[in-house]
Scaffold this active site. Sequence first.
Site, PDB file in Angstrom:
ATOM      1  N   ARG A   1      -2.026  -6.120  -8.097  1.00  0.00           N
ATOM      2  CA  ARG A   1      -0.942  -7.037  -7.740  1.00  0.00           C
ATOM      3  C   ARG A   1      -0.795  -8.132  -8.773  1.00  0.00           C
ATOM      4  O   ARG A   1       0.306  -8.538  -9.098  1.00  0.00           O
ATOM      5  CB  ARG A   1      -1.204  -7.682  -6.381  1.00  0.00           C
TER       6      ARG A   1
ATOM      7  N   SER B   1      -3.240  -7.644   2.927  1.00  0.00           N
ATOM      8  CA  SER B   1      -3.567  -7.463   4.346  1.00  0.00           C
ATOM      9  C   SER B   1      -4.077  -8.766   4.950  1.00  0.00           C
ATOM     10  O   SER B   1      -3.762  -9.098   6.095  1.00  0.00           O
ATOM     11  CB  SER B   1      -4.612  -6.359   4.515  1.00  0.00           C
TER      12      SER B   1
ATOM     13  N   LYS C   1     -15.628  -6.893   5.652  1.00  0.00           N
ATOM     14  CA  LYS C   1     -14.354  -7.604   5.647  1.00  0.00           C
ATOM     15  C   LYS C   1     -13.929  -8.020   7.053  1.00  0.00           C
ATOM     16  O   LYS C   1     -12.898  -8.669   7.221  1.00  0.00           O
ATOM     17  CB  LYS C   1     -13.245  -6.736   5.029  1.00  0.00           C
TER      18      LYS C   1
ATOM     19  N   HIS D   1       0.841  -1.205   0.000  1.00  0.00           N
ATOM     20  CA  HIS D   1       0.000   0.000   0.000  1.00  0.00           C
ATOM     21  C   HIS D   1       0.875   1.254   0.000  1.00  0.00           C
ATOM     22  O   HIS D   1       0.617   2.210  -0.732  1.00  0.00           O
ATOM     23  CB  HIS D   1      -0.890   0.065   1.255  1.00  0.00           C
TER      24      HIS D   1
END
Length: 167
Positions: A98, A136, A44, A20
């Site tokens: 990514r 994450s 999430k 990030h």
Amino acid sequence: MAKARVALYPGTFDPITNGHLDIIARAARLADRLVVGVATNAGKGPIFTLEERTELVKAETDIIADQIGAKIEVRPFSSLLIAFAREVGAGMIVRGLRAVSDFDYEFQMAGMNYRLDPEIETVFLMASERHQFISSRFVKDIAALGGDISSFVPKLTGARTLAKLRS
């Protein structure tokens, strides 16, 4: 005088990773002001509260802003992304990619956002090679199982993540 170029980089940042931060540093060079939007995203199941995530993102991005002389603002939000982009005056939304698996979702999201407001562009930045595998979710999994996350997150974020998961 030309209108300032404002970019918005949204995310949950639970926790913020070196990937990030790489995107943030690169995006900050593309705009006169970068707003990092910390999304509520309760779906999430974040380990950090919105306030904790906002505080951590601000602490980590202040370092980048000082290093490269950029204007980086961190703000929490819980509204529709396009509404938040309008609120902060953003002309572009920055998204990091990514892998190919990210592209399909991000492509659809960019199309929807364009339909909602064609004046706001979506800009994709590829993750740097050394950060392409970091997420994450993986960081939280590794930390929860006692693994070393020091190469994936900055020191402050790493310490707070370990404290949160091991308390």
